[in-house]
Design a protein around this motif. Structure first.
Motif, PDB file in Angstrom:
ATOM      1  N   ARG A 321       0.826  -1.215   0.000  1.00 38.45           N
ATOM      2  CA  ARG A 321       0.000   0.000   0.000  1.00 38.45           C
ATOM      3  C   ARG A 321       0.857   1.261   0.000  1.00 38.45           C
ATOM      4  O   ARG A 321       0.532   2.248  -0.676  1.00 38.45           O
ATOM      5  N   TYR A 322       1.961   1.236   0.751  1.00 31.31           N
ATOM      6  CA  TYR A 322       2.776   2.444   0.900  1.00 31.31           C
ATOM      7  C   TYR A 322       4.020   2.461   0.010  1.00 31.31           C
ATOM      8  O   TYR A 322       4.881   3.320   0.163  1.00 31.31           O
ATOM      9  N   GLY A 323       4.094   1.507  -0.928  1.00 30.46           N
ATOM     10  CA  GLY A 323       5.082   1.606  -1.990  1.00 30.46           C
ATOM     11  C   GLY A 323       6.465   1.101  -1.689  1.00 30.46           C
ATOM     12  O   GLY A 323       7.395   1.361  -2.464  1.00 30.46           O
ATOM     13  N   ILE A 324       6.651   0.343  -0.581  1.00 30.25           N
ATOM     14  CA  ILE A 324       8.008  -0.116  -0.263  1.00 30.25           C
ATOM     15  C   ILE A 324       8.171  -1.620  -0.437  1.00 30.25           C
ATOM     16  O   ILE A 324       9.210  -2.171  -0.080  1.00 30.25           O
ATOM     17  N   SER A 325       7.183  -2.292  -1.003  1.00 32.66           N
ATOM     18  CA  SER A 325       7.359  -3.697  -1.362  1.00 32.66           C
ATOM     19  C   SER A 325       8.220  -3.784  -2.617  1.00 32.66           C
ATOM     20  O   SER A 325       8.403  -2.799  -3.348  1.00 32.66           O
ATOM     21  N   THR A 326       8.739  -4.960  -2.891  1.00 30.49           N
ATOM     22  CA  THR A 326       9.567  -5.152  -4.083  1.00 30.49           C
ATOM     23  C   THR A 326       8.772  -4.841  -5.347  1.00 30.49           C
ATOM     24  O   THR A 326       9.255  -4.128  -6.234  1.00 30.49           O
ATOM     25  N   SER A 327       7.560  -5.362  -5.439  1.00 34.22           N
ATOM     26  CA  SER A 327       6.762  -5.147  -6.651  1.00 34.22           C
ATOM     27  C   SER A 327       6.362  -3.687  -6.813  1.00 34.22           C
ATOM     28  O   SER A 327       6.418  -3.131  -7.921  1.00 34.22           O
ATOM     29  N   ALA A 328       5.984  -3.024  -5.715  1.00 29.71           N
ATOM     30  CA  ALA A 328       5.591  -1.614  -5.799  1.00 29.71           C
ATOM     31  C   ALA A 328       6.774  -0.732  -6.183  1.00 29.71           C
ATOM     32  O   ALA A 328       6.641   0.200  -6.987  1.00 29.71           O
ATOM     33  N   MET A 329       7.946  -1.036  -5.631  1.00 25.99           N
ATOM     34  CA  MET A 329       9.133  -0.253  -5.963  1.00 25.99           C
ATOM     35  C   MET A 329       9.520  -0.459  -7.423  1.00 25.99           C
ATOM     36  O   MET A 329       9.883   0.508  -8.120  1.00 25.99           O
ATOM     37  N   ALA A 330       9.450  -1.681  -7.917  1.00 24.39           N
ATOM     38  CA  ALA A 330       9.754  -1.949  -9.326  1.00 24.39           C
ATOM     39  C   ALA A 330       8.801  -1.191 -10.240  1.00 24.39           C
ATOM     40  O   ALA A 330       9.226  -0.603 -11.254  1.00 24.39           O
ATOM     41  N   ASP A 331       7.511  -1.181  -9.883  1.00 20.10           N
ATOM     42  CA  ASP A 331       6.523  -0.441 -10.685  1.00 20.10           C
ATOM     43  C   ASP A 331       6.833   1.050 -10.705  1.00 20.10           C
ATOM     44  O   ASP A 331       6.716   1.711 -11.749  1.00 20.10           O
ATOM     45  N   SER A 332       7.223   1.592  -9.564  1.00 24.26           N
ATOM     46  CA  SER A 332       7.544   3.017  -9.489  1.00 24.26           C
ATOM     47  C   SER A 332       8.729   3.363 -10.388  1.00 24.26           C
ATOM     48  O   SER A 332       8.689   4.355 -11.124  1.00 24.26           O
ATOM     49  N   ILE A 333       9.758   2.547 -10.362  1.00 17.30           N
ATOM     50  CA  ILE A 333      10.944   2.833 -11.173  1.00 17.30           C
ATOM     51  C   ILE A 333      10.613   2.728 -12.658  1.00 17.30           C
ATOM     52  O   ILE A 333      11.072   3.564 -13.470  1.00 17.30           O
ATOM     53  N   ARG A 334       9.823   1.741 -13.042  1.00 12.94           N
ATOM     54  CA  ARG A 334       9.390   1.647 -14.444  1.00 12.94           C
ATOM     55  C   ARG A 334       8.679   2.930 -14.864  1.00 12.94           C
ATOM     56  O   ARG A 334       8.915   3.462 -15.955  1.00 12.94           O
ATOM     57  N   GLU A 335       7.800   3.407 -14.022  1.00 21.94           N
ATOM     58  CA  GLU A 335       7.030   4.625 -14.337  1.00 21.94           C
ATOM     59  C   GLU A 335       7.949   5.834 -14.466  1.00 21.94           C
ATOM     60  O   GLU A 335       7.828   6.655 -15.385  1.00 21.94           O
ATOM     61  N   TRP A 336       8.924   5.961 -13.547  1.00 18.05           N
ATOM     62  CA  TRP A 336       9.831   7.111 -13.580  1.00 18.05           C
ATOM     63  C   TRP A 336      10.739   7.068 -14.807  1.00 18.05           C
ATOM     64  O   TRP A 336      11.087   8.109 -15.354  1.00 18.05           O
ATOM     65  N   LEU A 337      11.088   5.880 -15.250  1.00 20.22           N
ATOM     66  CA  LEU A 337      11.934   5.771 -16.438  1.00 20.22           C
ATOM     67  C   LEU A 337      11.168   6.139 -17.700  1.00 20.22           C
ATOM     68  O   LEU A 337      11.756   6.529 -18.706  1.00 20.22           O
TER      69      LEU A 337
END
Length: 337
Positions: A321-337
């Protein structure tokens, strides 16, 4: 009488648990070591008779019970009185002892802040505060979630701050913080602690950041268990041809300015700071301030907890929910790239 039918999928789904005394944040299948802090302190104290252990009714839940069993005459149970714990630790330090004081991070920072500030830090006393349940490592809600502990401790002059990743980090940090002259605040993973850094030819050095893996697209600067997550993310993104470097920063204060600046300047990459702490006042803001002061311009993002009082619940759910899981962090980096 109503009959409740469950589908096979529902029947197989594991029940997610909520616990204040969470034993491990290791992913399923990860290697772990039991009570690395307690074992390392027991080993060190055998040759350091000046080391004493104090706790505020939480020996079992900070792994200090192992020290109490080995050296009962050097162990002091202060009861549920964290301000007294800090005052007593300061008194021991004034008499030439090296006190290791343990409690939960919320109690050692928020509840006892003035005593840490005035009794220990102002006089630069040789006290080692080792505090369990840092950041979002319990599902018990804001009363137990120390999401602002780094911000509080970073604001205290002369306070050294350590945020270890795994069991190896803890084992190697204990003798080094004991040898350091002055107050130390160490976040304390306890119980069944993941073991990951031994795969990277890693050695803890107080005040030093270490590059665990290199990559051309993203530089993740991380601390605590978020270094473990960052390494998992790097493996996950490799399938997308995204090359991720991971720089582990176990010492939050003093920050290893030279290594961080050198790595950020070396390649023009997305810079992501990943930490188990609020976006306010932790490693992310420390790194951002360092880059700004030195005129280093890079695309900068944070993986961190929101500036909010967090929910109670099962840790896997909250981390997602708060973005610090492995999957959530990977999704965030994909989006930022």
């Amino acid at each position: 009488m109503n009959t409740v039918h469950t589908t096979p999928d529902t029947a197989k789904k594991p029940r997610l648990k909520t616990s204040a005394m969470i034993a491990s944040i290791a992913s399923e299948g990860k290697r772990v070591k039991a009570a690395p802090f307690g074992k390392a302190l027991v080993e060190l104290a055998a040759s350091r008779p000046e080391i004493v252990g104090l706790t505020a009714d939480l020996a079992k839940y900070t792994d200090l019970h192992l020290f109490a069993q080995a050296y009962p005459e050097r162990f002091f149970q202060m009861g549920m009185a964290e301000q007294l714990l800090m005052a007593a630790a300061g008194g021991f330090a004034k008499e030439g002892f090296v006190p290791f004081a343990t409690t939960y991070a919320v109690f050692g920072t928020r509840r006892a802040f003035d005593f840490v500030h005035q009794v220990i830090a102002e006089e630069n006393l040789n006290v080692k505060l080792c505090c369990a349940l840092p950041g979002l490592t319990t599902g018990y809600g804001p009363s137990h979630q120390a999401t602002e502990d780094l911000a509080l401790m970073r604001g205290i002059p002369g306070m050294t701050i350590v945020d270890p990743c795994d069991a190896l980090d803890i084992e190697q940090a204990v003798p080094q913080i004991a040898a350091h002259q002055g107050p130390v605040y160490m976040r304390l993973p306890r119980g069944q602690v993941p073991l990951v850094l031994d795969e990277y030819d890693y050695k803890f050095e107080l005040g030093k950041a270490k590059l665990l893996r290199d990559g051309r697209d993203v530089l993740v600067i991380s601390s605590g268990f978020m270094t473990m997550r960052s390494l998992e993310v790097a493996d996950k993104l490799r399938a997308d041809n995204v090359d991720v470097a991971v720089l582990h920063v176990p010492t939050i204060k003093p920050l290893d300015d030279a290594t961080i600046l050198a790595e950020v300047k070396r390649l023009d990459r997305l810079v992501v700071v990943a930490e188990n702490h609020s976006v306010i006042g932790g490693l992310g803001e420390a790194v951002a301030s360092l880059l700004m002061r030195n005129g280093v311009a890079r695309t900068f993002r944070q993986v961190a907890l929101p500036d909010a009082f967090l929910d109670a619940g099962a840790l896997p759910t909250l981390h997602e929910r708060y973005g610090i899981s492995t999957s959530a962090m990977a999704d965030s980096i994909r989006e930022w790239l």
